[in-house]
Motif scaffolding. Structure first.
Motif, mmCIF file in Angstrom:
data_model
loop_
_atom_site.group_PDB
_atom_site.id
_atom_site.type_symbol
_atom_site.label_atom_id
_atom_site.label_comp_id
_atom_site.label_asym_id
_atom_site.label_seq_id
_atom_site.Cartn_x
_atom_site.Cartn_y
_atom_site.Cartn_z
ATOM 1 N N ALA A 33 0.841 -1.205 0.000
ATOM 2 C CA ALA A 33 0.000 0.000 0.000
ATOM 3 C C ALA A 33 0.873 1.251 0.000
ATOM 4 O O ALA A 33 0.624 2.198 -0.753
ATOM 5 C CB ALA A 33 -0.943 0.010 1.193
ATOM 6 N N GLU A 53 -8.462 0.781 2.798
ATOM 7 C CA GLU A 53 -8.829 -0.089 1.672
ATOM 8 C C GLU A 53 -9.661 -1.285 2.152
ATOM 9 O O GLU A 53 -10.633 -1.677 1.496
ATOM 10 C CB GLU A 53 -7.579 -0.596 0.950
ATOM 11 C CG GLU A 53 -6.887 0.443 0.123
ATOM 12 C CD GLU A 53 -5.630 -0.057 -0.553
ATOM 13 O OE1 GLU A 53 -5.265 0.531 -1.577
ATOM 14 O OE2 GLU A 53 -5.002 -1.020 -0.060
ATOM 15 N N ASP A 57 -13.403 -1.980 0.887
ATOM 16 C CA ASP A 57 -13.747 -3.246 0.225
ATOM 17 C C ASP A 57 -14.927 -3.920 0.923
ATOM 18 O O ASP A 57 -15.824 -4.460 0.254
ATOM 19 C CB ASP A 57 -12.545 -4.188 0.203
ATOM 20 C CG ASP A 57 -11.448 -3.730 -0.734
ATOM 21 O OD1 ASP A 57 -11.710 -2.868 -1.605
ATOM 22 O OD2 ASP A 57 -10.307 -4.239 -0.596
#
Length: 65
Positions: A33, A53, A57
């Protein structure tokens, strides 16, 4: 948590192996990342991005976004 609720008993080797796998996965996610977003080597930035993230998600998977 599930170990306790299921009343499982793990050996030291099992616990150590699971922990090593988890830590390797975390390291890889954070490192990737940070590199992806131009902050290679900055694990604080990488951890924050990887966390966001993961939440994004999950929200997408549940149809919340």
């Amino acid at each position: 948590m599930s170990q306790n609720s299921e009343r499982l008993s793990w050996t030291f080797e099992e616990v150590d192996s699971k922990l090593k796998d988890m830590m390797a996965t975390i390291y890889n996610r954070v490192s990737t990342a940070a590199k992806t977003y131009g902050h290679e080597g900055d694990f604080v930035v990488g951890a924050n991005i990887a966390g966001f993230e993961k939440v994004a998600d999950a929200m997408l998977a549940q149809g919340n976004v």
